[in-house]
Design an enzyme around this catalytic site. Structure first.
Site, PDB file in Angstrom:
ATOM      1  N   ARG A  37       0.422 -28.149  28.044  1.00  0.00           N
ATOM      2  CA  ARG A  37      -0.365 -29.288  27.544  1.00  0.00           C
ATOM      3  C   ARG A  37       0.488 -30.549  27.411  1.00  0.00           C
ATOM      4  NH1 ARG A  37      -4.512 -26.130  23.490  1.00  0.00           N
ATOM      5  NH2 ARG A  37      -6.162 -26.005  25.064  1.00  0.00           N
ATOM      6  N   LYS A 202     -17.359 -11.680  26.089  1.00  0.00           N
ATOM      7  CA  LYS A 202     -18.769 -11.485  25.737  1.00  0.00           C
ATOM      8  C   LYS A 202     -19.719 -12.400  26.502  1.00  0.00           C
ATOM      9  CE  LYS A 202     -18.161 -12.001  21.292  1.00  0.00           C
ATOM     10  NZ  LYS A 202     -18.407 -12.093  19.872  1.00  0.00           N
ATOM     11  N   GLY A 360      -9.444 -20.922  28.203  1.00  0.00           N
ATOM     12  CA  GLY A 360      -8.083 -20.747  27.707  1.00  0.00           C
ATOM     13  C   GLY A 360      -7.436 -19.457  28.189  1.00  0.00           C
ATOM     14  N   GLY A 384     -12.993 -24.967  25.159  1.00  0.00           N
ATOM     15  CA  GLY A 384     -14.333 -25.269  24.653  1.00  0.00           C
ATOM     16  C   GLY A 384     -14.921 -26.524  25.280  1.00  0.00           C
TER      17      GLY A 384
HETATM   18  P1  ADP Z   1     -11.759 -17.592  28.462  1.00  0.00           P
HETATM   19  O1  ADP Z   1     -10.874 -17.936  27.287  1.00  0.00           O
HETATM   20  O2  ADP Z   1     -11.049 -17.776  29.762  1.00  0.00           O
HETATM   21  O3  ADP Z   1     -13.072 -18.318  28.396  1.00  0.00           O
HETATM   22  P2  ADP Z   1     -12.769 -15.234  27.174  1.00  0.00           P
HETATM   23  O4  ADP Z   1     -12.227 -15.730  25.875  1.00  0.00           O
HETATM   24  O5  ADP Z   1     -14.227 -15.191  27.336  1.00  0.00           O
HETATM   25  O6  ADP Z   1     -12.095 -16.028  28.383  1.00  0.00           O
HETATM   26  O7  ADP Z   1     -12.294 -13.726  27.401  1.00  0.00           O
HETATM   27  C1  ADP Z   1     -10.967 -13.341  27.520  1.00  0.00           C
HETATM   28  C2  ADP Z   1     -10.777 -11.920  27.061  1.00  0.00           C
HETATM   29  O8  ADP Z   1     -11.708 -11.039  27.668  1.00  0.00           O
HETATM   30  C3  ADP Z   1      -9.404 -11.385  27.412  1.00  0.00           C
HETATM   31  O9  ADP Z   1      -8.638 -11.270  26.234  1.00  0.00           O
HETATM   32  C4  ADP Z   1      -9.692 -10.022  28.054  1.00  0.00           C
HETATM   33  O10 ADP Z   1      -8.851  -8.982  27.577  1.00  0.00           O
HETATM   34  C5  ADP Z   1     -11.116  -9.762  27.641  1.00  0.00           C
HETATM   35  N1  ADP Z   1     -11.786  -8.813  28.547  1.00  0.00           N
HETATM   36  C6  ADP Z   1     -11.907  -8.878  29.874  1.00  0.00           C
HETATM   37  N2  ADP Z   1     -12.509  -7.784  30.361  1.00  0.00           N
HETATM   38  C7  ADP Z   1     -12.772  -6.989  29.305  1.00  0.00           C
HETATM   39  C8  ADP Z   1     -13.359  -5.697  29.155  1.00  0.00           C
HETATM   40  N3  ADP Z   1     -13.805  -5.018  30.203  1.00  0.00           N
HETATM   41  N4  ADP Z   1     -13.458  -5.191  27.907  1.00  0.00           N
HETATM   42  C9  ADP Z   1     -13.013  -5.878  26.851  1.00  0.00           C
HETATM   43  N5  ADP Z   1     -12.443  -7.087  26.923  1.00  0.00           N
HETATM   44  C10 ADP Z   1     -12.323  -7.634  28.133  1.00  0.00           C
HETATM   45 MG    MG Z   2     -10.961 -17.299  25.248  1.00  0.00          MG
END
Ligand code: ADP
Ligand code: MG
Length: 405
Positions: A37, A202, A360, A384
């Site tokens: 950053r 999720k 992130g 976000g």
């Molecule tokens: P981002 O920050 O890129 O938007 P998220 O916060 O939605 O992504 O999700 C990231 C997390 O999702 C990671 O810590 C990863 O371990 C978890 N994840 C990915 N696949 C699975 C899975 N099959 N079961 C549980 N957690 C998962």
């Molecule tokens: Mg995240």
């Protein structure tokens, strides 16, 4: 209306320019573990300094409770910034007090100071407009103009992001300009075919993005924890995998909508099933209709997309001209479950067109897996903020700079 850019501020020489950056870096015992950053702010800061501006850089770091907390001091950031710029960086141990005022007035043309964490002051994030305004006025006294370049906070109506931009002549820095340009190409007239790759934990975190991008995309690829809610919606048993039962109807709605609109929805055909949520857990590949038919039975947990799925996803990505990817395909933090995320990242680097990584954890994943930032068209610095932009929301920190979506 378009974003006001730096040239709208006129001559910068001798001007005291407050730059709102996003220096919210991860720290471990006072040591910066990822300076991405700070690096992202360099083009704007260097430009201003070369133009002879007197730069006052300000940022938040972490979530201090509106009061000074040494744990969240920007002092190590000022130090790192000095190394990256190869020039001295003055540091004020308060934000708008005597030290900050002295630092700001002590600057010569082409010099820079960092003031202490904005969130050490309750006014920065105050919901009460009068309180927020009062703090913004104190900040405004330090400078003649504002350059807003902290893309990660543009979705927040906060003093330094919003009110200050109304008080002083203000413009977007290069980082915000680039982010908006790229994210806009993912929502308005994307070059086709356009693939949206979604994963992460999720589905309920991503509903807004799915709703806004589904009608705009040609293909939607679903991996990560959310894939199990899609599989369950199709009637598959998913063992102990992440399942959001309250989202089943919503997900069925997406499946139907994709079919109606002729959007290709790519769901996994195989997954990696583990005995437990652990780095050293026994695991094997299972077809999606056999998740509970492994040695782990109904206790199996799906932690990654399988190799067939990874290959199909990689093909679909490589054959697209615009690709947006948010959310790791599996639990990439554990190497046994990182292959799907690696395959998708690899495919993004081969896109002949625009490839964008948002989120992130997704950005952290590509770096952890050894990819270089410049292998992608763009890695968004706003978690976000980029998701809210892609949900089609109006972001206060952009609207105040003239942007209309
Ligand atoms: P981002 O920050 O890129 O938007 P998220 O916060 O939605 O992504 O999700 C990231 C997390 O999702 C990671 O810590 C990863 O371990 C978890 N994840 C990915 N696949 C699975 C899975 N099959 N079961 C549980 N957690 C998962
Ligand atoms: Mg995240």
């Amino acid at each position: 209306m378009a974003l006001r850019t730096l040239d709208s501020l006129g001559s910068l020489a001798g001007k005291r320019v407050i730059v709102r950056v996003d220096f919210n870096v991860p720290l471990k015992e006072g040591v910066i573990t990822d300076d991405g950053r700070i690096r992202a702010a360099l083009p704007t800061l260097t430009h201003l300094l070369n133009a002879g501006a007197r730069v006052i850089a300000c940022s938040h770091l972490g979530r201090p409770d509106g009061a000074p907390d040494p744990k969240y001091s920007l002092a190590p950031v000022a130090q790192r910034l000095s190394e990256l710029l190869g020039a001295p960086v003055a540091f004020a141990a308060d934000t708008v007090g005597a030290e900050a005022q002295a630092a700001a007035s002590g600057l010569n043309d082409g010099e820079i100071a960092v003031i202490e964490n904005l969130r050490f002051n309750p006014g920065e994030t105050a919901k009460d407009e009068t309180e927020r305004r009062a703090f913004a006025q104190q900040l405004a006294a330090l400078g003649d103009a504002l350059v807003s370049d902290g893309f990660g906070v543009v979705h927040r109506k906060q003093a330094s992001v919003y009110d200050l931009a109304e008080i002083l002549p203000s413009a977007a820095g290069f980082l915000i300009e680039k982010e908006v340009d790229v994210l806009d190409r993912l929502t308005e007239n994307p070059a086709r075919p356009y693939a949206v790759v979604l994963g992460g934990s999720k589905v309920s975190d991503k509903l807004g993005v799915i709703e806004h991008l589904l009608p705009r995309a040609d293909k939607i690829l679903v991996g990560g924890g959310m894939l199990f809610t899609f599989l369950a919606a199709q009637g598959h048993a998913v063992g102990k995998s992440l399942l959001e039962a309250d989202q089943l109807d919503t997900v069925r709605g997406y499946i139907a909508q994709a079919a109606e609109r002729g959007v290709e929805l790519l769901l996994p055909t195989d997954v990696v099933v583990a005995a437990a949520f652990a780095a050293d857990a026994a695991h094997e590949v299972a077809a999606v209709d056999a998740i509970e038919v492994t040695p782990f039975g109904a206790d199996g947990i799906g932690l990654d997309i399988g190799p067939d799925t990874a290959a199909r996803f990689a093909d679909a990505i490589r054959s697209s001209t615009t690709v947006f990817w948010n959310g790791p395909m599996g639990v990439f933090e554990m190497s046994a479950f990182a292959a799907g995320t690696r395959a998708v990242a690899e495919a993004l680097t081969e896109v002949d067109g625009l490839s964008v990584v948002g989120g992130g954890d997704s950005a952290a994943a590509v770096r952890q897996l050894g990819f270089a930032d410049d292998q992608f068209g763009h890695i968004s610095t706003g978690g976000g903020a980029s998701l809210e932009f892609l949900e089609g929301k109006k972001l206060p920190g952009l609207e105040i700079l003239g942007w209309e979506n």
